[in-house]
Design a protein around this motif. Structure first.
Motif, mmCIF file in Angstrom:
data_model
loop_
_atom_site.group_PDB
_atom_site.id
_atom_site.type_symbol
_atom_site.label_atom_id
_atom_site.label_comp_id
_atom_site.label_asym_id
_atom_site.label_seq_id
_atom_site.Cartn_x
_atom_site.Cartn_y
_atom_site.Cartn_z
ATOM 1 N N ALA A 135 11.206 -33.239 -32.749
ATOM 2 C CA ALA A 135 11.879 -32.410 -32.779
ATOM 3 C C ALA A 135 12.720 -31.531 -34.520
ATOM 4 O O ALA A 135 12.200 -32.608 -35.652
ATOM 5 C CB ALA A 135 13.379 -33.554 -32.036
ATOM 6 N N VAL A 176 15.472 -29.797 -35.996
ATOM 7 C CA VAL A 176 16.849 -28.876 -35.917
ATOM 8 C C VAL A 176 16.395 -27.883 -36.697
ATOM 9 O O VAL A 176 16.728 -28.345 -37.613
ATOM 10 C CB VAL A 176 17.752 -29.809 -35.844
ATOM 11 C CG1 VAL A 176 19.294 -29.293 -36.282
ATOM 12 C CG2 VAL A 176 17.358 -31.418 -35.313
ATOM 13 N N ARG A 180 9.704 -30.296 -30.115
ATOM 14 C CA ARG A 180 10.087 -29.151 -29.238
ATOM 15 C C ARG A 180 11.462 -28.880 -30.879
ATOM 16 O O ARG A 180 12.114 -29.842 -31.592
ATOM 17 C CB ARG A 180 11.856 -30.053 -28.146
ATOM 18 C CG ARG A 180 12.905 -29.479 -27.707
ATOM 19 C CD ARG A 180 13.766 -30.562 -26.685
ATOM 20 N NE ARG A 180 12.920 -30.129 -25.664
ATOM 21 C CZ ARG A 180 13.005 -30.397 -24.166
ATOM 22 N NH1 ARG A 180 14.945 -30.746 -24.054
ATOM 23 N NH2 ARG A 180 11.946 -30.671 -23.215
ATOM 24 N N MET A 233 14.901 -27.360 -31.428
ATOM 25 C CA MET A 233 16.869 -28.118 -31.402
ATOM 26 C C MET A 233 17.462 -26.178 -31.884
ATOM 27 O O MET A 233 17.197 -27.211 -33.348
ATOM 28 C CB MET A 233 17.504 -29.106 -31.334
ATOM 29 C CG MET A 233 15.870 -30.103 -30.506
ATOM 30 S SD MET A 233 16.588 -30.001 -28.435
ATOM 31 C CE MET A 233 17.684 -30.230 -28.352
ATOM 32 N N LEU A 282 21.788 -32.932 -31.718
ATOM 33 C CA LEU A 282 20.696 -32.431 -30.685
ATOM 34 C C LEU A 282 19.572 -33.615 -30.919
ATOM 35 O O LEU A 282 18.681 -33.392 -30.234
ATOM 36 C CB LEU A 282 19.904 -31.377 -31.930
ATOM 37 C CG LEU A 282 21.418 -30.087 -31.777
ATOM 38 C CD1 LEU A 282 21.305 -29.301 -33.223
ATOM 39 C CD2 LEU A 282 21.721 -29.019 -30.386
ATOM 40 N N GLU A 291 19.563 -35.310 -28.392
ATOM 41 C CA GLU A 291 19.532 -34.619 -27.104
ATOM 42 C C GLU A 291 17.781 -34.601 -26.832
ATOM 43 O O GLU A 291 17.505 -34.922 -25.319
ATOM 44 C CB GLU A 291 19.702 -33.775 -27.101
ATOM 45 C CG GLU A 291 21.637 -33.239 -26.684
ATOM 46 C CD GLU A 291 22.203 -31.984 -27.024
ATOM 47 O OE1 GLU A 291 21.265 -31.024 -26.481
ATOM 48 O OE2 GLU A 291 23.002 -32.203 -27.024
ATOM 49 N N ALA A 292 16.799 -34.662 -27.720
ATOM 50 C CA ALA A 292 15.547 -34.438 -27.777
ATOM 51 C C ALA A 292 15.399 -35.634 -27.070
ATOM 52 O O ALA A 292 14.390 -36.165 -26.059
ATOM 53 C CB ALA A 292 15.517 -33.974 -28.811
#
Length: 464
Positions: A58, A60, A87, A89, A111, A114-115
């Motif tokens: 991920a 950010v 992903r 974020m 964040l 969350e990922a």
């Protein structure tokens, strides 16, 4: 600093230490450290395909400067080339005018969590290096007299996800050499050259003075020992009454000075709803008072300490307790001491008993949160105040949260629609593994669920 290890060896040791099966979320910004971490893990796991370990990643995007979205896209492309799910974020909303770096850190970890939740990852890894450790030790050394533990190799975020730092004893130059031999480029963040940031200024100062260092592992071992001794101290010398009033038994005040400093400092932060323990000068004042023979009271760190023949009592000071308003479905932390979630259909306000009630008697108010379920009981009768100094208990009782909606207090029938639990301000957001043993014991004292287990079988060859 002792214990320098090559990036390849560090990752090999890290993988060998993991509890499996495991799904690892790699936090990657595109800089050399996190890009190196991604590639090192990818290569190591491809060389050992029988391991039940998988990767996801991920990025950010803090949306603080032009080009950050393009950089996140480049990272996504690199991950795709390696077959690693990725992903991005994005930190949404208006950014603060001051303290932006601290706010960005909070947002980043939120964040990443969350990922990790979305990917069903077991934990998060970041690319912090020995260079980051040097800078952190230097910055903290300029601000505090006591020796700092620096960056921890394992931190629990929000009681849920462990953040691990497998490259913390590897040099950035070695990571960049590793990337260069593979022909993999990295992104240089321009903020890393901006002298308005303390870390950048410290980095420049350290560039020609990398020898003046300490063995951080020795400091870590000392902190781990303190955490363990502090947990034993809690068992033997600390009592919690009604979830609000702490009592240190007289024998507990005669224990080892370092243990007393550690435990009272963290209890002050917990009872005062503060993220940090009091500073050195404040702790010297508190210890001198607590170990003295003269009864009395003193206030420090939003906590009132009441020294009596029966020991040292501590409770939240009845000043500066601000209300918290929660709309239906919202959650928040009240006074740094309670986590509250509003599952009712009404907007609620949480205030302190002292602010909401004129009568500070010992009777049970139907409008107060049952925040005292972790207290002492005999049968179905509440008797938390029995044998306790009345003024100390009234002070503690005045800090209990009270819920109101509209013009009136909530009825007892509606209380189940409000979720609440004690919140430990110095531990529940960021908990280093150095304090884990003490925090676990404290959690048991307050009847809270245990903190998440470390996802490691061993650290530096020692079983966790």
């Amino acid at each position: 600093m002792e214990g320098l290890i090559s990036p390849e060896a560090a990752i090999g040791r890290f993988i060998a230490s993991l509890k499996t099966p495991a799904r690892i979320l790699i936090a990657i910004s595109g800089g050399s450290d996190s890009t190196g971490l991604l590639l090192l893990l990818s290569e190591a796991l491809k060389a050992a395909p029988d391991l039940s370990i998988s990767l996801c990643a991920a990025t950010v995007d803090h949306a603080l400067r032009d080009g950050s979205a393009d950089e996140a896209y480049q990272v996504a492309a690199l991950c795709a080339s390696l077959g690693i799910t990725h992903r991005t974020m994005v930190w949404q909303g208006e950014k603060p005018k001051t303290g932006v770096m601290a706010a960005a850190r909070e947002a980043r970890y939120g964040l990443l969590a969350e990922a990790a939740e979305a990917f069903k990852a077991n934990f998060i890894v970041t690319g912090h290096t020995l260079d980051d450790q040097r800078e952190t030790l230097a910055m903290r050394g300029m601000r505090a007299e006591q020796i700092s533990t620096g960056i921890a190799d394992a931190v629990l975020f929000n009681r849920r996800f462990w953040v691990l730092r497998p490259l913390l004893f590897s040099n950035r130059t070695d990571i960049r050499d590793f990337l260069s031999t593979r022909g993999v480029a990295w992104i240089d963040d321009p903020s890393n050259e901006d002298m308005k940031y303390e870390r950048v200024r410290t980095r420049r100062q350290l560039s020609g003075n990398a020898d003046a260092e300490m063995n951080i592992r020795d400091v870590w071992e000392e902190r781990l020992d303190l955490s363990s001794d502090g947990a034993e101290w809690l068992d033997r010398h600390f009592r919690l009454h009604g979830g609000l009033l702490g009592q240190v038994m007289p024998d507990g005040l005669t224990r080892d000075r370092a243990v007393l400093d550690y435990t009272l400092g963290r209890l002050t932060a917990v009872f005062g709803g503060q993220s940090f323990v009091p500073g050195r000068v404040q702790m010297q004042r508190l210890l001198a008072f607590a170990t003295g023979s003269k009864p009395g009271r003193m206030a420090l760190g939003r906590v009132v300490f009441d020294l009596r023949r029966g020991g040292l009592y501590l409770a939240r000071e009845n000043r500066g307790i601000l209300p918290l308003v929660l709309k239906p479905g919202e959650a928040g932390i009240w006074d740094g001491r309670f986590e509250v979630r509003n599952r009712s259909g009404a907007t609620i306000e949480i205030t302190a008993s002292a602010a909401a009630l004129d009568d500070l008697t010992m009777r049970e108010e139907p409008s107060t949160l049952d925040a005292l379920d972790s207290g002492d009981k005999q049968g179905n009768e509440r008797d938390w105040s029995r044998g306790l100094p009345r003024s100390a208990w009234k002070r503690a009782y005045a800090s209990v949260p009270v819920i109101s909606a509209g013009e009136g207090f909530f009825s007892r029938e509606s209380i189940p629609s409000i979720d609440w639990m004690p919140h430990f301000a110095p531990f529940d957001r960021f908990l280093t593994r150095f304090d884990l043993t003490f925090a676990r014991r404290l959690s048991a004292v307050f009847s809270r669920v245990p903190y998440a287990e470390l996802p490691l079988r061993s650290i530096d060859g020692k079983t966790t």
